[in-house]
Design an enzyme around this catalytic site. Structure first.
Site: not given
Ligand code: URA
Length: 447
Positions: A85, A172, A179, A194, A198
């Protein structure tokens, strides 16, 4: 939580700095997802979390609750599932290169089917690009695959590149949208939960994180990036996922190209050995070697993995593997090459030239990323249209010697934009030094 007063109490409890129990958090999230907690109350709680943070116990529980808010991919039996990621940046394209590289090296060392890469990526927003937008610039490519298709692609090819499906971590999607409009994105526990919810939903055994720092990154300073990276490693490791994070710099764009199709083109050139920017090589190989090291469970060191990748990149198999992946998801690289010729004929091109001789000291990532956005290479809003071939290609990178008048950057666009201000804006991103410039390591730190 069906009673308004208990929602109010729950919010006030966090506002006053107390710790929620996992059970209370579960009820809170369930009630929100069932539309029994209104968005204004969830927003207030998110703001309370922004100021008060979460204890490690709360963060663990919240991450798990978010992960299980929707469908998940199963952990594959007999294989090691690994993903990476990135927190995102300008010209950030290693994702497209990692899959074919890791797949071919793992296949050669351990046989097909032993390492799986279920790569779930996002779309770009603001000055930073998104892997899905890059892939979608290949005619026919389907990044929207459902869970069954993803499992089939993983079974057949050992990897899939996909967007988040509607049924995956719905919590999310809803919380991020809130947010985004309530000033609560920049909260460490909310970012960690968050990102990791995922990743955990992919059924991973291993995870490599590329946490970028610098003016073009989500985390502007190395200290902030380290803080995020160490929390991500801590929480993912507690979930039994072998996790390593790299802090990599994002003060200049990564590689030569910025813009969706231009970056895919650069990846094809990279894999075929035509052009390999040193920084892109370093970040890609470092992340790929870490994925292989983790997947080997101790039998392959990081250095040995780097050696195996270098060997593999001398041959053509990573490029072939990339073609196979694109084809398996409906993409047509021939049509992609044709679209390049069409764009070359149709788009306007301008060149940014060095005002004097010297060494390139700066190619400021954020200024360049924002200029790319204005050309149509990115989106300012979630629903904005992307112009696939808009963007630019850097001909010089920081540390390179330049002659006066030499081209630093070639810009492609078809939007109706005034050239004068564009040239001025882009020129302002570059700085030429009279003395030679040391190139800082791209991969600054491992956690
Ligand atoms: N990337 C994400 O997937 N979530 C966040 O909160 C910030 C960056």
């Amino acid at each position: 939580m069906s009673h308004a007063l208990s929602a109010k109490k729950f919010i006030a409890y966090k506002r006053d700095g107390h710790e929620h129990s996992p059970d209370e958090l579960k009820v809170w999230l369930d009630e929100f997802l069932a539309d029994r907690v209104p968005e204004y109350q969830m927003s207030a709680w998110l703001m309370a979390v922004f100021f008060r943070g979460m204890t490690p116990k709360e963060l663990s529980a919240w991450t798990d609750l978010m992960t299980s808010s929707g469908a998940t991919l199963p952990r594959s039996a007999g294989a090691f599932s690994v993903d990476k990621h990135s927190t995102g940046g300008v010209g950030d394209k290693p994702s497209l290169l990692l899959l074919p590289i890791v797949q071919t090296v793992a296949g050669r060392l351990w046989g097909q089917g032993k390492v799986k890469i279920p790569m779930m990526s996002g779309r770009g927003l603001g000055h930073s690009g998104g892997t899905l937008d890059k892939l979608d610039s290949i005619p026919g490519f389907r990044s929207r695959v459902n869970r069954d298709e993803a499992l089939k692609l993983l079974r057949d090819n050992d990897y899939v590149m996909m967007g988040q499906t509607d049924d995956l971590v719905p919590a999310d999607r809803r919380l991020y949208a809130l947010r985004d409009v309530t000033g609560t994105v920049e909260s460490l526990p909310l970012i960690v939960s968050s990102i990791l919810s995922k990743k955990m939903a992919e059924g991973l055994d291993g995870l490599v994180l590329d946490v970028k720092f610098g003016p073009g990154a989500f985390m502007a300073t190395r200290e902030k990036a380290r803080e995020l990276a160490s929390k991500l490693v801590e929480v993912a490791t507690l979930r039994n996922v072998k996790t390593v994070a790299w802090l990599t710099r994002m003060d200049e764009p990564l590689g030569y190209a910025v813009g969706n199709a231009l970056e895919v083109q650069e990846c094809i050139e990279f894999l075929s050995g035509e052009a390999r920017d040193k920084g892109l090589y370093d970040v890609t190989v470092t992340l790929a070697a870490t994925m292989l090291e983790i997947a080997s469970k101790g039998s392959l060191s990081f250095e040995a993995a780097r050696g195996e990748i270098a060997k593999e990149l001398e041959g053509d198999r990573p490029r072939q593997s990339f073609e196979t992946m694109v084809l398996a998801q409906g993409g047509d690289l021939k049509k992609f090459a044709e679209s390049k010729h069409v764009a070359e004929a149709e788009y306007r091109t301008i060149e940014i030239k060095a005002p004097k001789a010297g060494w390139l000291a700066k190619a400021e990532a954020r200024t360049l990323g924002e200029a790319g956005l204005s050309l149509g290479a990115g989106r300012e809003r979630f629903d904005a249209q992307i112009d696939n071939w808009a963007g630019f290609r850097l001909l010089k990178k920081v540390g390179d010697q330049v002659k006066s008048g030499e081209v630093l950057c070639r810009v492609f666009f078809r939007r109706n934009i005034q050239e004068g201000p564009l040239v001025e804006r882009l020129s302002g991103a570059f700085e030429i030094s009279d003395e030679s410039v040391a190139v800082l390591p791209w991969c600054a730190e491992r956690l």
